[in-house]
Design an enzyme around this catalytic site. Structure first.
Site, PDB file in Angstrom:
ATOM      1  N   GLU A  11       9.123   5.962  -0.835  1.00 32.25           N
ATOM      2  CA  GLU A  11       9.067   4.595  -0.312  1.00 32.25           C
ATOM      3  C   GLU A  11       7.697   4.234   0.261  1.00 32.25           C
ATOM      4  O   GLU A  11       7.317   3.080   0.339  1.00 32.25           O
ATOM      5  CB  GLU A  11      10.153   4.417   0.759  1.00 32.25           C
ATOM      6  CG  GLU A  11      10.336   2.997   1.216  1.00 32.25           C
ATOM      7  CD  GLU A  11      11.734   2.723   1.752  1.00 32.25           C
ATOM      8  OE1 GLU A  11      12.706   3.301   1.216  1.00 32.25           O
ATOM      9  OE2 GLU A  11      11.856   1.940   2.702  1.00 32.25           O
ATOM     10  N   ASP A 106      13.784   6.096   0.911  1.00 31.52           N
ATOM     11  CA  ASP A 106      14.544   6.368   2.143  1.00 31.52           C
ATOM     12  C   ASP A 106      16.049   6.340   1.883  1.00 31.52           C
ATOM     13  O   ASP A 106      16.539   5.607   1.016  1.00 31.52           O
ATOM     14  CB  ASP A 106      14.212   5.330   3.227  1.00 31.52           C
ATOM     15  CG  ASP A 106      12.788   5.484   3.742  1.00 31.52           C
ATOM     16  OD1 ASP A 106      12.112   6.459   3.340  1.00 31.52           O
ATOM     17  OD2 ASP A 106      12.353   4.629   4.536  1.00 31.52           O
ATOM     18  N   TYR A 333       8.329   8.625  12.382  1.00 34.52           N
ATOM     19  CA  TYR A 333       8.447   7.256  11.893  1.00 34.52           C
ATOM     20  C   TYR A 333       9.008   6.321  12.977  1.00 34.52           C
ATOM     21  O   TYR A 333      10.047   6.617  13.574  1.00 34.52           O
ATOM     22  CB  TYR A 333       9.376   7.285  10.681  1.00 34.52           C
ATOM     23  CG  TYR A 333       9.401   6.031   9.884  1.00 34.52           C
ATOM     24  CD1 TYR A 333       8.279   5.634   9.179  1.00 34.52           C
ATOM     25  CD2 TYR A 333      10.545   5.246   9.822  1.00 34.52           C
ATOM     26  CE1 TYR A 333       8.305   4.477   8.438  1.00 34.52           C
ATOM     27  CE2 TYR A 333      10.579   4.095   9.085  1.00 34.52           C
ATOM     28  CZ  TYR A 333       9.447   3.717   8.386  1.00 34.52           C
ATOM     29  OH  TYR A 333       9.473   2.578   7.653  1.00 34.52           O
TER      30      TYR A 333
END
Length: 857
Positions: A11, A106, A333
DNA sequence: GCAAGGTC
């Protein structure tokens, strides 16, 4: 079957690099193709997308707002177009000869859709290559290897659920946005938008403002007394008790609950008189309890934004910093809903790494000394990303500026808190009786064991100490107070509270909520912080409530979630769900079309109200803030072109109308908003008049035109409020040098050898001026020096830090460090020798150099 | 130029 390489698609680039490293055992190399990283090892290639690389939109022929009736958009065709052409091109090129394709986006619904978008791009150039899907919850060696050993298929139903959302959002958003904008005659950049997420968010803010306005305050009184223990001399205090303490009067309301507020003034006075004349109180009960205070759950995006908000960072700013920390490799993240650390995370290992931190190392060591290390868990466990936590790579202090350090430290300390012991408190509650009639109470709390508070100073650990009192004791009354108060209206939502509320209502996502708030600012719907709705915002919400209630209701998202669930489970289809939604929107438009002029007029009037500052001094019209074609702001009359009256505004920032009204001109004051450089301009007419009255002060000859004309340099004040050193022959000669906006300008006898101009100094400059603090000599005097030398210095400061920063993402401090180490930054960026360079420059990681180098071409 | 959702 082709013999080409195996292609892995992720991604984002960051994930591509880490997966390539894991699968290749760190042997993968990166090639740059059209600005896209392609990781390569053995017979494999790995490429990262950048989220969605295609977007849904209407065909070209629907793009002119005037040619197409908004209602036509409801059944217009929808196409998908590439938005990241370079990535799409590179992906297709690699896919053409791929032996096999593995989609590793993801592990969530949007990831499935992004994966399907990649799937379709691959299929356009390669009809037969097998395409697999792998799913993993964290990018660790174990999860990734296991996932790649057990490939699965894309879930087309789940992707279709995401597509339904795209279609419904586009159709509703575009059709209604165009309708409202057109009805109000707004065709430029100031269009009037609505959407499934911004609608209800705006309504939250408007509803709260309505409650505040409708609020009718009520008077009430509260009574307090100061006490000491009667059998102890005053002012004796041990470490954890205070000699004197406070208690509050209370009574039992009719329903049996405890109440402190007295709503009758006469009653309050009667009680007060008794308390005031009494000299003792008898302790009636003493209750002691031990309470445990659990450490916080791991950070998801919302809770991180909220914590950052409490130390002064706006939502967008906090996320920008988190993004930087993430790309630099220091935190995980930052966009996640997860509040449960994955099993793969070994807290002990991570804490050990954190013991090397300069600011929190010793706290990390203290946490390691605990008998157990079991992290807290929140109530949301997702499959896409872990909660936000620091990685085992620590930045050196010089690598982060102050703000980034502060946010980084918050994330580190929050992680330490989640693995720390709970705190324990002793609560002490004393009730005493005065004059056998009135009850007073005092609540104290004492920290028995600080637990996580020891590493997490952002939480409230304030003790409130009261003496160790025993049942039946007599207390001495020292003082008593009666406080007249009023009930308060509900508070406005702050940005964090707004994001938390959106989350609990189920609107927006971890990645989009803070952007939505930013969007409301940009659309002119809210201003200030905490945000307040404009008149336009109220008009939009009112119009929607009347004719398109769904678009400002959280129900729309709730229904959509249900529908998406059904699509994902195969019970409904993309087609059935979107066509039902289109039919509801068709009904909305039937209602709207019957009311044409009304809505538009209302929106227009509100927009004007947001811009009006007061009456025009030359006609019957109103003065409003306006924008010239060149984009600069000024004040003009709304009767233009009949009335051409104007007033200038400062060139920096966007005007914001304050509530304060100038009593000379009856105009509202103006503040110029420019982030940290915002300042109050005041009444624009007062400013203009002050400039007209102030004569120019000549300080020398003009270096630009003195050779052929007789221009002189003078200190001038402009009608816009700004000041400068400029040529007296203006506008024939436009030579000028900037001066600070505030503070008295003093011309000294010190003449510059080079420019023959006197040195200037600024007296009594206040904190809000734009001066550079390092050039400040003392608190009161700012030595500006020769205005030409000063300007030159200012310019070189600007280019040094800003070019490197904007072009390559290098901070000013790092650029300086590179220079100190004798590295020419530009050639360093173009060089491939990252390792050698990193050796020469302390504190710059190889990763970051690689990143910068990738921007240098 | 519209939405919301990814990501830089």
């Amino acid at each position: 079957m082709s013999q080409g390489p195996e292609l892995i698609i992720t991604e984002k680039d960051n994930a591509a690099r880490r997966i390539a490293d894991i699968l290749s055992g760190d042997s993968a190399t990166a090639d740059r193709e059209q600005g896209v990283n392609v990781y390569k090892w053995g017979g494999k290639r790995c490429i990262g997308l950048s989220g969605h690389v295609v977007a849904v939109d209407f065909p070209q022929e629907y793009s002119d707002w005037r040619d197409v009736e908004p209602v036509e958009l409801i059944d217009a065709p929808i196409e998908k177009n590439p938005t990241k052409q370079n990535i799409v091109t590179t992906l297709k090129k690699l896919a053409r000869r791929a032996r096999r394709v593995i989609i590793a986006t993801d592990y969530d619904r949007e990831g499935e859709l992004i994966g399907k978008e990649a799937y379709e791009l691959v299929r356009r150039v390669n009809e037969s290559t097998p395409i697999d899907r792998v799913r993993f919850s964290s990018i660790t060696e174990e999860s990734v290897t296991t996932a790649f050993e057990n490939p699965d298929d894309l879930d087309f139903n789940l992707a279709a659920a995401g597509e339904a959302r795209q279609v419904i959002d586009l159709v509703w958003g575009a059709a209604l946005t165009r309708y409202l904008s057109l009805s109000a005659g707004q065709l430029g950049s100031d269009f009037i938008s609505v959407g499934r997420v911004q609608g209800p968010t705006l309504k939250l803010i408007v509803d709260r403002e309505r409650e505040i306005e409708a609020f009718d305050p009520e008077d009430y009184w509260e009574l307090f007394v100061d006490l000491t223990q009667a059998d102890k001399p005053i002012e004796v205090s041990t470490d954890d008790t205070a000699a004197e303490f406070e208690a509050q009067y209370f009574y039992h309301a009719d329903d049996g609950t405890e109440a402190e507020r007295i709503t009758e003034e006469s009653t309050a006075k009667t009680v007060f008189e008794t308390l005031e004349s009494a000299s003792i109180a008898h302790v009636d009960s003493v209750k002691r309890r031990t309470r445990t205070d659990e450490p916080p759950a791991p950070f998801n995006t919302t809770q991180f934004i909220s914590a950052a908000g409490s130390i002064g960072y706006a939502a967008q700013r906090a996320m920008d910093i988190a993004e930087d920390l993430y790309t630099a490799g220091y935190i995980t993240y930052p966009r996640t809903d997860n509040t449960v650390y994955p099993d793969e995370l070994d807290p002990r290992e991570l804490i050990e790494a954190l013991t090397n931190g300069s600011r929190f190392g010793s706290d990390a060591r203290d946490v390691l000394d605990q008998e157990t290390l079991s992290p807290t868990t929140g109530d949301e466990e997702t499959t896409d990303h872990p909660p936000i936590h620091p990685t085992d790579e620590l930045p050196k202090p010089s690598e982060l500026d102050d703000d980034k350090w502060e946010v980084y430290e918050l994330i580190v300390r929050h992680f330490l808190a989640t693995v720390s012991n709970p705190a324990t408190w002793e609560h002490l509650r004393i009730v005493a009786i005065v004059d056998d009639t009135y009850s007073i109470k005092s609540n104290g709390r004492r920290l028995l064991n600080p637990g996580y508070h020891a590493v997490y100073p952002y939480s409230n650990a304030t003790e409130s100490l009261i003496p160790d009192i025993e049942d039946g004791e007599t207390l001495r009354l020292i003082d008593s107070r009666i406080e007249a108060k009023q009930t308060q209206p509900p508070r406005r939502y702050g940005q964090s509270r707004l994001i938390e509320t959106m989350e609990s209502m189920g609107i927006g996502t971890k990645s989009s909520r803070h952007n939505v708030i930013q969007k409301l600012y940009n659309r002119g719907y809210i201003e200030s912080d905490p945000p307040r709705p404009t008149q336009l915002a109220r008009a939009v919400v009112e119009a929607a409530e009347e004719f398109a209630e769904l678009i400002v209701s959280e129900e729309m998202t709730a229904q959509l979630e249900t529908d998406m669930q059904a699509i994902a489970e195969g019970e409904e289809t993309l087609e059935s769900v979107t066509s039902a939604s289109r039919s509801i929107l068709t009904d909305v438009f039937k209602k709207l079309m019957n009311t044409d002029a009304e809505i538009g007029d209302h929106l227009q009037r509100s927009m004007k109200a947001d811009k009006t500052i007061g009456p025009c001094p030359q006609c019957e019209g109103d003065l409003i803030t306006r924008k010239s074609q060149a984009g600069s702001h000024f004040i003009g009359c709304d009767s233009y072109p009949d009335c051409e009256y104007t007033l200038p505004l400062p060139s920096t920032g966007k005007p914001h109308i304050l509530e304060t009204v100038c009593d000379v001109h009856n105009l509202q004051q103006i503040k110029m908003l420019a982030g940290k450089r915002s300042f109050v301009h005041g009444c624009p007419l007062c400013e203009a008049e002050a400039a007209d009255e102030q004569a120019d002060r000549v300080i020398g000859t003009c270096p630009e035109c003195n050779a052929h004309a007789d221009g002189e340099l003078a200190i001038k004040r402009l009608r816009s409020g700004s000041r400068l050193v400029g040529c007296t022959r203006y506008p024939d000669c436009e030579y000028s040098l900037p001066l600070p906006r505030q503070g008295e300008i003093d011309v000294t006898d010190n003449i510059c050898d080079e420019h023959a101009l006197p040195a200037l100094q600024i007296l009594e400059a206040d904190e809000n001026t734009t001066k550079d603090k390092t050039t400040k000599e003392s608190d009161d005097i700012w030595e500006l020096g020769c205005p030409i030398c000063n300007y030159r210095e200012y310019q070189s400061d600007q280019t040094d830090s800003s070019t490197l920063e904007s072009v390559h993402g290098i901070g000013a401090k790092t650029a300086e460090k590179l220079k100190d180490a004798g590295v020419d930054t530009v050639s360093a960026l173009k060089s491939a020798e990252a390792n050698t360079l990193a050796d020469r420059v302390d504190g710059v990681s190889v990763d970051r150099l690689r990143k910068w180098q990738s921007t240098a071409d």
